[in-house]
Design a protein around this motif. Structure first.
Motif, short mmCIF file in Angstrom:
data_model
loop_
_atom_site.label_atom_id
_atom_site.label_comp_id
_atom_site.label_asym_id
_atom_site.label_seq_id
_atom_site.Cartn_x
_atom_site.Cartn_y
_atom_site.Cartn_z
N SER A 322 -15.69 -8.94 55.98
CA SER A 322 -15.25 -10.01 55.06
C SER A 322 -14.36 -10.96 55.85
CB SER A 322 -14.51 -9.43 53.85
OG SER A 322 -13.42 -8.64 54.30
N ALA A 323 -14.93 -11.79 56.65
CA ALA A 323 -14.18 -12.70 57.52
C ALA A 323 -13.33 -13.69 56.73
CB ALA A 323 -15.14 -13.44 58.46
N PRO A 324 -13.83 -14.30 55.60
CA PRO A 324 -12.98 -15.25 54.87
C PRO A 324 -11.70 -14.61 54.34
CG PRO A 324 -15.28 -15.56 54.28
CD PRO A 324 -15.23 -14.30 55.09
N ALA A 325 -11.75 -13.28 54.06
CA ALA A 325 -10.55 -12.64 53.52
C ALA A 325 -9.44 -12.53 54.54
CB ALA A 325 -10.91 -11.27 52.99
N LEU A 326 -9.77 -12.64 55.80
CA LEU A 326 -8.74 -12.53 56.84
C LEU A 326 -7.71 -13.66 56.76
CD1 LEU A 326 -10.95 -11.50 59.93
CD2 LEU A 326 -9.48 -10.03 58.51
N VAL A 327 -8.15 -14.83 56.32
CA VAL A 327 -7.22 -15.97 56.22
C VAL A 327 -6.11 -15.64 55.23
CG1 VAL A 327 -7.03 -18.41 55.60
CG2 VAL A 327 -9.03 -17.60 56.85
N GLY A 328 -6.45 -15.07 54.11
CA GLY A 328 -5.43 -14.74 53.12
C GLY A 328 -4.51 -13.64 53.61
N LEU A 341 -10.35 -20.41 59.66
CA LEU A 341 -11.56 -20.11 60.39
C LEU A 341 -12.00 -21.35 61.14
CD1 LEU A 341 -13.51 -18.00 57.75
CD2 LEU A 341 -12.38 -17.16 59.82
N SER A 342 -12.44 -21.16 62.35
CA SER A 342 -12.89 -22.26 63.17
C SER A 342 -14.40 -22.12 63.36
CB SER A 342 -12.20 -22.24 64.54
OG SER A 342 -12.70 -23.29 65.37
N GLY A 343 -15.13 -23.12 62.88
CA GLY A 343 -16.59 -23.07 62.99
C GLY A 343 -17.21 -22.21 61.88
N ALA A 344 -18.49 -22.00 61.97
CA ALA A 344 -19.21 -21.25 60.93
C ALA A 344 -19.19 -19.75 61.23
CB ALA A 344 -20.67 -21.73 60.89
N VAL A 345 -19.19 -19.01 60.17
CA VAL A 345 -19.27 -17.55 60.28
C VAL A 345 -20.74 -17.17 60.44
CG1 VAL A 345 -18.78 -15.36 59.16
CG2 VAL A 345 -17.20 -17.30 58.89
N GLN A 346 -21.04 -16.40 61.46
CA GLN A 346 -22.41 -16.02 61.76
C GLN A 346 -22.58 -14.51 61.56
OE1 GLN A 346 -23.21 -17.28 65.75
NE2 GLN A 346 -23.00 -19.50 65.27
N ALA A 347 -23.72 -14.12 61.00
CA ALA A 347 -23.99 -12.69 60.76
C ALA A 347 -24.59 -12.07 62.00
CB ALA A 347 -24.96 -12.52 59.58
N ASP A 348 -24.12 -10.87 62.30
CA ASP A 348 -24.61 -10.13 63.45
C ASP A 348 -25.61 -9.09 62.90
OD1 ASP A 348 -25.13 -8.79 65.76
OD2 ASP A 348 -23.02 -8.47 66.30
N SER A 349 -26.92 -9.19 63.32
CA SER A 349 -27.96 -8.32 62.77
C SER A 349 -27.82 -6.88 63.24
CB SER A 349 -29.34 -8.87 63.18
OG SER A 349 -29.43 -8.98 64.60
N ARG A 350 -27.26 -6.67 64.37
CA ARG A 350 -27.15 -5.31 64.87
C ARG A 350 -26.04 -4.54 64.18
NH1 ARG A 350 -26.77 -5.38 71.21
NH2 ARG A 350 -25.09 -6.84 70.64
N PHE A 356 -16.80 -14.20 63.72
CA PHE A 356 -15.92 -15.31 63.29
C PHE A 356 -15.00 -15.71 64.47
CE2 PHE A 356 -13.56 -11.46 62.62
CZ PHE A 356 -12.28 -11.75 63.06
N THR A 357 -14.48 -16.87 64.30
CA THR A 357 -13.41 -17.38 65.20
C THR A 357 -12.28 -17.90 64.32
OG1 THR A 357 -14.99 -18.01 66.91
CG2 THR A 357 -12.78 -19.03 66.99
N LEU A 358 -11.10 -17.32 64.44
CA LEU A 358 -9.97 -17.66 63.58
C LEU A 358 -8.83 -18.16 64.47
CD1 LEU A 358 -8.79 -15.66 60.52
CD2 LEU A 358 -7.10 -16.48 62.15
N VAL A 359 -8.23 -19.27 64.04
CA VAL A 359 -7.10 -19.86 64.78
C VAL A 359 -5.87 -19.90 63.88
CG1 VAL A 359 -8.56 -21.25 66.31
CG2 VAL A 359 -7.79 -22.20 64.15
N ALA A 360 -4.73 -19.80 64.50
CA ALA A 360 -3.45 -19.88 63.77
C ALA A 360 -2.36 -20.35 64.75
CB ALA A 360 -3.10 -18.52 63.18
N ARG A 361 -1.22 -20.59 64.19
CA ARG A 361 -0.08 -21.03 65.01
C ARG A 361 1.09 -20.07 64.82
NH1 ARG A 361 -0.43 -25.83 67.38
NH2 ARG A 361 -2.06 -27.29 66.69
#
Length: 374
Positions: A322-328, A341-350, A356-361
Motif C-alpha cells: 500500500s504505497a499511498p498509505a506511506l505518505v500518511g 510520492l514521486s512519479g507513478a506507482v508501478q506494480a511488480d508482477s513477481r 514507488f519512489t517517495l521524497v520528503a524533507r
C-alpha cells in the motif's frame, strides 16, 4: 633706526636696574670667595689682566708696585734716568706687562654731582657739558672721567664724582717717563693707598700688550667651547641612533602585530566555519535517528531498496503493498516534512507489490519536537 633706538634704551634701562640691585656686589663677593679657595698658582693663571705693574713718581725717583691676586707689592724705586727707563721699558716689553701710571689725588680736581638716573648710560657726555660750570677749564684743556658713587631712586638719585686733570700736567707726567709712556695701559688716581679705578689716559694713547695669560684663557675657552659642541654633537648622534633603533623596533612590533592579526583572522574564519558545520550537523538528525524513525513507521509489508539523504532532501525507493498509505504514516514523523510520492506507482508482477519512489524533507530544528506523538 627707531627700533634700534628702542632696543638700546631697553638694554640701558635693564643694565641700570641690574647695577642698582645687589646682584653685582653679591656676584663679585661670590667670585672672590671661590677664587680664594683655589691654589695661588691657579689664581695667578685665572687673574690674567688683573696682574699689572704700577708706576708712581716719588720726587726724582720712580716707585714700582706689582698688583696681582695677593694685592700690591712694592718692588722698590728706580732713578729717573734715561738709561734706567730704557732698560725698564725693554723688560716690560719682553714680559708683556700691563703698566699703569698712578697719580696722587692732589693733582686732580674733584667735584661731586647729583644727576638723574637716566644720565648714567651717557655719563661721559653729560659730564662734558658740566665741565664749564664745575671747573675753570674747557673740555680741550683737560682730561676727565667720572665714577658713580651711589645710585638712588629719586629724581636726582645718581651721585657722581667728576675728576679733572689738566692736559698739560698729564703730558708733563708722561714726558718724565720717557719710553715708558708708550707702554702705559692707563693712568689712575691714588687715594689713601687705594686706586679709584679710573683711566685718565686717552684711548688713542693706551697700550694693549699681548697678555699671555689672556691668550691662554682664550685658548681654554675655545677648547671648552669645542668640547661642549663635541659633547652636544655626540648626544645628538646617540639620540639619533636610539631613535633609529626605536623606529626599527616599532616597525618589527608592527609587523608582528600584523602577522598576529592575520593569524587571528584566519583562526576566526576557521572557527566560524567549524561552528557553522557543527550547527548544521546539529540541526539535522543523525542517520541512526532517521533509520530508527522510519523502521518504526514503515509497515512490515514494505521494503526499501534505496535510502538517500542529500542535504535536507530524503529519497526512498522500495516496494509496498500500500504505497499511498506511506505518505500518511510519514506525515506523523517528527523528523520529516512534506512526504510525497514521486512519479507513478508501478506494480511488480513477481512480488505482487507496488514499486514507488517517495521524497520528503528533513524537518528544521524549530519544528522538531513539536509535540507530535510517533
Amino acid at each position: 633706526m627707531p627700533a634700534a633706538n628702542r632696543l638700546t634704551t631697553f638694554a640701558d634701562d635693564l643694565r641700570l636696574r641690574l647695577l642698582r640691585s645687589r646682584l653685582p656686589a653679591l656676584w663679585q663677593a661670590t667670585l672672590d670667595d671661590l677664587r680664594g679657595l683655589l691654589p695661588r698658582s691657579w689664581r695667578r693663571l685665572l687673574e690674567g689682566e688683573r696682574q699689572a705693574l704700577w708706576l708712581r713718581h716719588a720726587g726724582d725717583r720712580l716707585e714700582l708696585r706689582a698688583h696681582g691676586t695677593d694685592g700690591q707689592t712694592s718692588l722698590g724705586e728706580l732713578p729717573l734716568r734715561p738709561a734706567v727707563l730704557e732698560a725698564l721699558a725693554d723688560r716690560i716689553g719682553q714680559h708683556h706687562l700691563r703698566t699703569w701710571l698712578l697719580l696722587p689725588q692732589e693733582l686732580v680736581l674733584r667735584r661731586r654731582l647729583l644727576l638723574p638716573g637716566a644720565a648714567e648710560p651717557r655719563l661721559r657726555e653729560v659730564l662734558g657739558f658740566e665741565l664749564d660750570r664745575q671747573t675753570p677749564f674747557s673740555a680741550a684743556q683737560v682730561v676727565y672721567e667720572g665714577r658713580v658713587l651711589a645710585r638712588g631712586s629719586g629724581p636726582q638719585g645718581l651721585q657722581v664724582e667728576l675728576l679733572v686733570l689738566p692736559r698739560a700736567r698729564l703730558e708733563a707726567e708722561l714726558q718724565a717717563l720717557g719710553p715708558l709712556a708708550d707702554l702705559l695701559s692707563g693712568v689712575d688716581v691714588e687715594e689713601d693707598g687705594r686706586r679709584l679705578g679710573l683711566n685718565l689716559l686717552a684711548a688713542a694713547g693706551r697700550s694693549a700688550p699681548a697678555d699671555p695669560v689672556r691668550r691662554t684663557n682664550a685658548w681654554l675657552l675655545a677648547g671648552a667651547g669645542a668640547a661642549l659642541m663635541l659633547a652636544l654633537a655626540l648626544i645628538l648622534h646617540n639620540r639619533g641612533e636610539r631613535l633609529e633603533s626605536m623606529r626599527a623596533a616599532v616597525a618589527a612590533a608592527t609587523e608582528q602585530a600584523r602577522d598576529a592579526r592575520r593569524i587571528r583572522n584566519r583562526l576566526q574564519s576557521t572557527a566560524t566555519a567549524a561552528n557553522y558545520l557543527a550547527e548544521r550537523r546539529a540541526a539535522r538528525p543523525t542517520m541512526l535517528e532517521l533509520l530508527d524513525d522510519l523502521s518504526r513507521r514503515i509497515p512490515d509489508d514494505t521494503a526499501l531498496d534505496k535510502l538517500a539523504v542529500n542535504g535536507d532532501r530524503v529519497v526512498m525507493v522500495g516496494q509496498s503493498r500500500s504505497a499511498p498509505a506511506l505518505v500518511g504514516l510519514l506525515q506523523a514523523s517528527p523528523l520529516l516534512t512534506e512526504p510525497a510520492l514521486s512519479g507513478a506507482v508501478q506494480a511488480d508482477s513477481r512480488s505482487g507489490r507496488d514499486r514507488f519512489t517517495l521524497v520528503a524533507r528533513l524537518r528544521p530544528p524549530a519544528e522538531e519536537g513539536d509535540g507530535r506523538s510517533p
